[in-house]
Design an enzyme around this catalytic site. Sequence first.
Site, short mmCIF file in Angstrom:
data_model
loop_
_atom_site.label_atom_id
_atom_site.label_comp_id
_atom_site.label_asym_id
_atom_site.label_seq_id
_atom_site.Cartn_x
_atom_site.Cartn_y
_atom_site.Cartn_z
N LYS A 11 0.83 -1.20 0.00
CA LYS A 11 0.00 0.00 0.00
C LYS A 11 0.87 1.26 0.00
O LYS A 11 2.10 1.18 0.21
CB LYS A 11 -0.91 -0.04 1.22
CG LYS A 11 -1.92 -1.20 1.21
CD LYS A 11 -2.76 -1.22 2.50
CE LYS A 11 -3.83 -2.28 2.49
NZ LYS A 11 -4.62 -2.29 3.76
N TYR A 51 -12.41 -2.90 -2.74
CA TYR A 51 -12.91 -2.90 -1.35
C TYR A 51 -14.45 -2.90 -1.29
O TYR A 51 -15.02 -2.41 -0.32
CB TYR A 51 -12.35 -1.70 -0.60
CG TYR A 51 -10.91 -1.91 -0.14
CD1 TYR A 51 -10.52 -3.04 0.60
CD2 TYR A 51 -9.91 -0.97 -0.42
CE1 TYR A 51 -9.21 -3.23 1.02
CE2 TYR A 51 -8.59 -1.16 0.00
CZ TYR A 51 -8.26 -2.29 0.73
OH TYR A 51 -6.96 -2.48 1.15
N PHE A 59 -15.01 2.84 8.50
CA PHE A 59 -13.65 3.13 8.04
C PHE A 59 -13.53 3.21 6.52
O PHE A 59 -12.45 3.49 6.00
CB PHE A 59 -12.67 2.08 8.60
CG PHE A 59 -12.95 0.65 8.19
CD1 PHE A 59 -12.53 0.15 6.97
CD2 PHE A 59 -13.65 -0.20 9.04
CE1 PHE A 59 -12.78 -1.16 6.59
CE2 PHE A 59 -13.91 -1.52 8.68
CZ PHE A 59 -13.48 -2.00 7.45
N ARG A 94 -1.20 -14.56 4.44
CA ARG A 94 -1.94 -13.93 5.55
C ARG A 94 -1.16 -14.07 6.86
O ARG A 94 -1.14 -13.14 7.68
CB ARG A 94 -3.32 -14.58 5.72
CG ARG A 94 -4.32 -14.31 4.61
CD ARG A 94 -4.88 -12.92 4.58
NE ARG A 94 -5.80 -12.62 5.66
CZ ARG A 94 -6.57 -11.53 5.69
NH1 ARG A 94 -6.54 -10.64 4.70
NH2 ARG A 94 -7.36 -11.29 6.71
N THR A 100 -5.02 -7.63 10.91
CA THR A 100 -5.44 -6.40 10.24
C THR A 100 -5.06 -5.16 11.05
O THR A 100 -4.54 -4.18 10.49
CB THR A 100 -6.98 -6.43 10.05
OG1 THR A 100 -7.32 -7.62 9.34
CG2 THR A 100 -7.47 -5.21 9.29
N ARG A 111 2.82 -6.56 9.28
CA ARG A 111 2.02 -5.51 9.93
C ARG A 111 2.47 -5.28 11.38
O ARG A 111 2.45 -4.15 11.86
CB ARG A 111 0.54 -5.89 9.86
CG ARG A 111 -0.03 -5.79 8.43
CD ARG A 111 -1.34 -6.52 8.32
NE ARG A 111 -2.08 -6.18 7.11
CZ ARG A 111 -3.25 -6.72 6.78
NH1 ARG A 111 -3.80 -7.63 7.57
NH2 ARG A 111 -3.87 -6.36 5.68
N ASN A 125 -1.51 -0.39 7.48
CA ASN A 125 -0.97 -1.73 7.74
C ASN A 125 -0.15 -2.30 6.59
O ASN A 125 0.04 -3.50 6.48
CB ASN A 125 -2.09 -2.68 8.18
CG ASN A 125 -3.23 -2.76 7.18
OD1 ASN A 125 -3.12 -2.24 6.08
ND2 ASN A 125 -4.31 -3.42 7.56
N HIS A 128 -1.99 -5.36 1.63
CA HIS A 128 -3.22 -6.12 1.48
C HIS A 128 -2.83 -7.54 1.09
O HIS A 128 -1.88 -7.73 0.33
CB HIS A 128 -4.09 -5.52 0.36
CG HIS A 128 -5.22 -6.44 -0.03
ND1 HIS A 128 -6.39 -6.51 0.68
CD2 HIS A 128 -5.31 -7.38 -1.01
CE1 HIS A 128 -7.18 -7.44 0.14
NE2 HIS A 128 -6.54 -7.98 -0.89
N GLU A 139 -9.85 -10.80 -6.92
CA GLU A 139 -8.89 -9.70 -6.81
C GLU A 139 -7.79 -9.81 -7.87
O GLU A 139 -7.39 -8.79 -8.47
CB GLU A 139 -8.28 -9.69 -5.41
CG GLU A 139 -9.31 -9.33 -4.33
CD GLU A 139 -8.78 -9.52 -2.91
OE1 GLU A 139 -7.61 -9.93 -2.75
OE2 GLU A 139 -9.54 -9.26 -1.97
#
Length: 151
Positions: A11, A51, A59, A94, A100, A111, A125, A128, A139
């Site tokens: 990000k 998203y 948020f 993950r 998250t 993260r 964070n 993704h 995605e």
Amino acid sequence: MPIEQTLILIKPDGLCRKLTGLTIDRLDASGLDMVAAKMLSVSEKLAQEHYQEHLGKPFYPGLIRYIRGEFHGFKDHRILALVYRGENAISQVRAVAGATNPEHATPGTIRGSFGRVTTAGQFENVIHASANPADAAREISLWFKPEEILA
Ligand code: IDP
Ligand code: MG
């Protein structure tokens, strides 16, 4: 164990804070293969499509601004989109990414090591990572053309 592909986005905070190499290093250390990579600036439309499941959540407006590069103390419009492939790639990435909320992420995860929460409560964070096979398929097709994936 299933061979999977998973989407990762580094990000704007990751790029802006020069965490790109560190992040890729953690992903490569998992033993999975990087099979696609692309730098881009995220349009409002792409951010909303990516998203879509979060539309209406408190948020959400901040999340769209964040992924488009308007975030706490910085302005950097770049993101790096990656696809990694290998056994259990989705859950493996993950696990490397961590929780998250950076404040709850295990130390040593991406993260947990590099993420932060702003005073406004925004989770910055760093990455993704697709959450499950259906999300990963959706995605990956949103961010990459089939011929851009060199699996
Ligand atoms: P994930 O990225 O771990 O899959 P999701 O629940 O899908 O987490 O949320 C997508 C993104 O939205 C998160 O990575 C984070 O940037 C942001 N986000 C999620 N929950 C919150 C929250 O409670 N406050 C602020 N930002 C959040
Ligand atoms: Mg998610």
